[in-house]
Scaffold this motif. Structure first.
Motif, PDB file in Angstrom:
ATOM      1  N   THR A 190       0.833  -1.198   0.000  1.00  0.00           N
ATOM      2  CA  THR A 190       0.000   0.000   0.000  1.00  0.00           C
ATOM      3  C   THR A 190       0.866   1.247   0.000  1.00  0.00           C
ATOM      4  O   THR A 190       1.851   1.320   0.741  1.00  0.00           O
ATOM      5  N   THR A 191       0.519   2.217  -0.842  1.00  0.00           N
ATOM      6  CA  THR A 191       1.228   3.499  -0.832  1.00  0.00           C
ATOM      7  C   THR A 191       0.940   4.217   0.479  1.00  0.00           C
ATOM      8  O   THR A 191      -0.231   4.353   0.860  1.00  0.00           O
ATOM      9  N   PRO A 192       1.976   4.645   1.220  1.00  0.00           N
ATOM     10  CA  PRO A 192       1.739   5.329   2.501  1.00  0.00           C
ATOM     11  C   PRO A 192       0.797   6.512   2.348  1.00  0.00           C
ATOM     12  O   PRO A 192       0.900   7.295   1.408  1.00  0.00           O
ATOM     13  N   GLY A 193      -0.144   6.606   3.262  1.00  0.00           N
ATOM     14  CA  GLY A 193      -1.093   7.710   3.246  1.00  0.00           C
ATOM     15  C   GLY A 193      -2.341   7.455   2.432  1.00  0.00           C
ATOM     16  O   GLY A 193      -3.214   8.315   2.358  1.00  0.00           O
ATOM     17  N   THR A 194      -2.460   6.281   1.799  1.00  0.00           N
ATOM     18  CA  THR A 194      -3.643   5.961   1.005  1.00  0.00           C
ATOM     19  C   THR A 194      -4.393   4.797   1.637  1.00  0.00           C
ATOM     20  O   THR A 194      -3.866   4.080   2.477  1.00  0.00           O
ATOM     21  N   VAL A 195      -5.623   4.632   1.215  1.00  0.00           N
ATOM     22  CA  VAL A 195      -6.438   3.526   1.711  1.00  0.00           C
ATOM     23  C   VAL A 195      -6.017   2.242   0.995  1.00  0.00           C
ATOM     24  O   VAL A 195      -6.050   2.184  -0.234  1.00  0.00           O
ATOM     25  N   PRO A 196      -5.590   1.204   1.735  1.00  0.00           N
ATOM     26  CA  PRO A 196      -5.199  -0.054   1.075  1.00  0.00           C
ATOM     27  C   PRO A 196      -6.408  -0.711   0.420  1.00  0.00           C
ATOM     28  O   PRO A 196      -7.509  -0.705   0.979  1.00  0.00           O
ATOM     29  N   THR A 197      -6.205  -1.252  -0.754  1.00  0.00           N
ATOM     30  CA  THR A 197      -7.291  -1.902  -1.487  1.00  0.00           C
ATOM     31  C   THR A 197      -6.866  -3.294  -1.937  1.00  0.00           C
ATOM     32  O   THR A 197      -5.682  -3.582  -2.087  1.00  0.00           O
ATOM     33  N   ILE A 198      -7.853  -4.135  -2.135  1.00  0.00           N
ATOM     34  CA  ILE A 198      -7.657  -5.484  -2.667  1.00  0.00           C
ATOM     35  C   ILE A 198      -8.628  -5.642  -3.823  1.00  0.00           C
ATOM     36  O   ILE A 198      -9.850  -5.636  -3.631  1.00  0.00           O
ATOM     37  N   LEU A 199      -8.089  -5.739  -5.040  1.00  0.00           N
ATOM     38  CA  LEU A 199      -8.902  -5.816  -6.254  1.00  0.00           C
ATOM     39  C   LEU A 199      -9.874  -4.633  -6.345  1.00  0.00           C
ATOM     40  O   LEU A 199     -11.028  -4.777  -6.742  1.00  0.00           O
ATOM     41  N   GLY A 200      -9.391  -3.458  -5.939  1.00  0.00           N
ATOM     42  CA  GLY A 200     -10.198  -2.257  -6.020  1.00  0.00           C
ATOM     43  C   GLY A 200     -11.171  -2.055  -4.866  1.00  0.00           C
ATOM     44  O   GLY A 200     -11.847  -1.032  -4.808  1.00  0.00           O
ATOM     45  N   ILE A 201     -11.235  -3.017  -3.950  1.00  0.00           N
ATOM     46  CA  ILE A 201     -12.120  -2.923  -2.788  1.00  0.00           C
ATOM     47  C   ILE A 201     -11.288  -2.513  -1.586  1.00  0.00           C
ATOM     48  O   ILE A 201     -10.186  -3.041  -1.392  1.00  0.00           O
ATOM     49  N   PRO A 202     -11.754  -1.572  -0.756  1.00  0.00           N
ATOM     50  CA  PRO A 202     -11.001  -1.235   0.458  1.00  0.00           C
ATOM     51  C   PRO A 202     -10.656  -2.486   1.255  1.00  0.00           C
ATOM     52  O   PRO A 202     -11.521  -3.336   1.494  1.00  0.00           O
ATOM     53  N   ALA A 203      -9.395  -2.610   1.645  1.00  0.00           N
ATOM     54  CA  ALA A 203      -8.912  -3.852   2.244  1.00  0.00           C
ATOM     55  C   ALA A 203      -9.680  -4.225   3.499  1.00  0.00           C
ATOM     56  O   ALA A 203      -9.946  -5.412   3.746  1.00  0.00           O
ATOM     57  N   GLY A 204     -10.028  -3.229   4.334  1.00  0.00           N
ATOM     58  CA  GLY A 204     -10.770  -3.531   5.551  1.00  0.00           C
ATOM     59  C   GLY A 204     -12.082  -4.230   5.249  1.00  0.00           C
ATOM     60  O   GLY A 204     -12.450  -5.214   5.899  1.00  0.00           O
ATOM     61  N   ARG A 205     -12.792  -3.733   4.260  1.00  0.00           N
ATOM     62  CA  ARG A 205     -14.071  -4.340   3.883  1.00  0.00           C
ATOM     63  C   ARG A 205     -13.859  -5.741   3.302  1.00  0.00           C
ATOM     64  O   ARG A 205     -14.623  -6.672   3.593  1.00  0.00           O
ATOM     65  N   ALA A 206     -12.829  -5.905   2.465  1.00  0.00           N
ATOM     66  CA  ALA A 206     -12.566  -7.210   1.853  1.00  0.00           C
ATOM     67  C   ALA A 206     -12.234  -8.261   2.908  1.00  0.00           C
ATOM     68  O   ALA A 206     -12.744  -9.388   2.879  1.00  0.00           O
ATOM     69  N   VAL A 207     -11.377  -7.902   3.859  1.00  0.00           N
ATOM     70  CA  VAL A 207     -10.988  -8.856   4.902  1.00  0.00           C
ATOM     71  C   VAL A 207     -12.175  -9.151   5.816  1.00  0.00           C
ATOM     72  O   VAL A 207     -12.377 -10.294   6.246  1.00  0.00           O
ATOM     73  N   ALA A 208     -12.981  -8.148   6.113  1.00  0.00           N
ATOM     74  CA  ALA A 208     -14.162  -8.362   6.951  1.00  0.00           C
ATOM     75  C   ALA A 208     -15.135  -9.325   6.280  1.00  0.00           C
ATOM     76  O   ALA A 208     -15.691 -10.224   6.923  1.00  0.00           O
ATOM     77  N   ALA A 209     -15.353  -9.157   4.974  1.00  0.00           N
ATOM     78  CA  ALA A 209     -16.256 -10.053   4.244  1.00  0.00           C
ATOM     79  C   ALA A 209     -15.702 -11.474   4.222  1.00  0.00           C
ATOM     80  O   ALA A 209     -16.445 -12.451   4.418  1.00  0.00           O
TER      81      ALA A 209
END
Length: 313
Positions: free
Chosen positions: A170-189
């Motif tokens: 993840t680029t510092p200062g940006t929201v991490p994403t997984i396949l264009g989905i915010p990583a927090g939401r992806a991991v939670a799902a």
């Protein structure tokens, strides 16, 4: 309208506009609210939490598959594969837990992917083992044949580990994403789905035991609530504190370790107890299985941390 009147009217309009601008301007004596800066190390912390979760699930799979495949006398040479990949997944998870660098690791990626593929193939083998017996996909065969949910836990371990490496990237200062989905939401799902699958396996085995102990209802009642709460978090607002979700995930994590204790007690109650451990450990309730709930709960807590540190709404 005379020229003087026009000039006076224009002057009043300008003064009115200036007065309006002044009254709506922010007070320079008070600080202007700005979005909080994103902590560049937050994604790495979350990734390390997910490494721990993946490692815990891998350790559970390693011990469980070792016992189950020992009972099967390793008749198929492929039965060694989940032991090898879960052991390697456990090692790289420990390495990831200690790694504070904000970049993915190729070897960890490869091993996590191999673990997930091994679990997927193992699920197919176990399903084939069930369906080839007389009666096919019946309750009897689901109860006493190769457990379908066991290799699926290896899929979860590999998937959580693989996702942890994506969070690091993840680029510092940006929201991490997984396949264009915010990583927090992806991991939670992913956590929600994993909890539901693990509940299904626990429910099947506890149904085989006729729920003779009232505590056997806990793994099929508490974790589904955790799955619903973390699933709601995946689809809801990221700026909410989610205190109930956090505490319920912690309860689920404790339940995983408590389940291992209950299963150890179940082994001790068999004829010969721990003196006859060679037989009772193989035939009794699987002691290493319940900590999978703990690993998934830790992944859910990591997802909540990601959403809190990197809000996307």
């Amino acid at each position: 309208m005379s020229r003087g009147t026009a000039i006076a009217t224009a002057g009043i309009s300008v003064l009115g506009a200036l007065a309006l601008a002044v009254t709506h301007a922010p007070d320079v004596t008070e600080p202007v609210a700005r979005p909080a800066p994103v902590d560049p190390s937050a994604a790495v912390r979350a990734a390390r939490r997910m490494n721990r979760a993946a490692g815990l699930i891998a350790g559970s799979v390693l011990a469980d598959s070792a016992i189950e495949h020992y009972r099967g006398s390793f008749q198929n040479k492929a039965m060694v594969a989940p032991l090898a990949t879960s052991f390697l997944s456990l090692l790289v998870s420990a390495h990831g837990h200690m790694d504070k660098r904000p970049s993915p690791h190729r070897l960890r990626d490869a091993i996590y992917a191999a673990a997930a593929v091994t679990g997927l193939i193992g699920t197919g083998f176990h399903l084939f083992n069930v369906t080839k017996k007389p009666g096919g996909l019946s309750w009897q065969n689901l109860f006493y044949s190769a457990p379908i949910g066991a290799p699926a836990a290896l899929i979860l371990s590999g998937a959580m580990g693989f996702l942890s490496e994506r969070v690091r990237d993840t680029t510092p200062g940006t929201v991490p994403t997984i396949l264009g989905i915010p990583a927090g939401r992806a991991v939670a799902a992913a956590t929600s789905l994993g909890l539901l699958g693990t509940v299904g396996e626990a429910g099947l085995l506890h149904l085989r035991g006729s729920f003779q102990n009232p505590f056997m209802y806990l793994p099929v009642t508490a974790p589904p609530v955790a799955a619903a709460l973390i699933g709601h978090a995946a689809a809801g607002a990221t700026r909410q504190p989610r205190r109930i979700t956090r505490w319920w995930l912690r309860l689920t994590a404790v339940l995983g370790f408590a389940g291992a204790g209950f299963h150890a007690y179940g082994v001790s109650r068999a004829m010969g107890g721990w003196r006859n451990w060679r037989q009772n450990l193989v035939d009794g309730p699987p002691i290493p299985a319940p900590p999978s709930f703990t690993g998934l709960a830790l992944a859910g807590l990591a997802a909540l941390g990601l959403m809190e540190d990197h809000p996307d709404d």
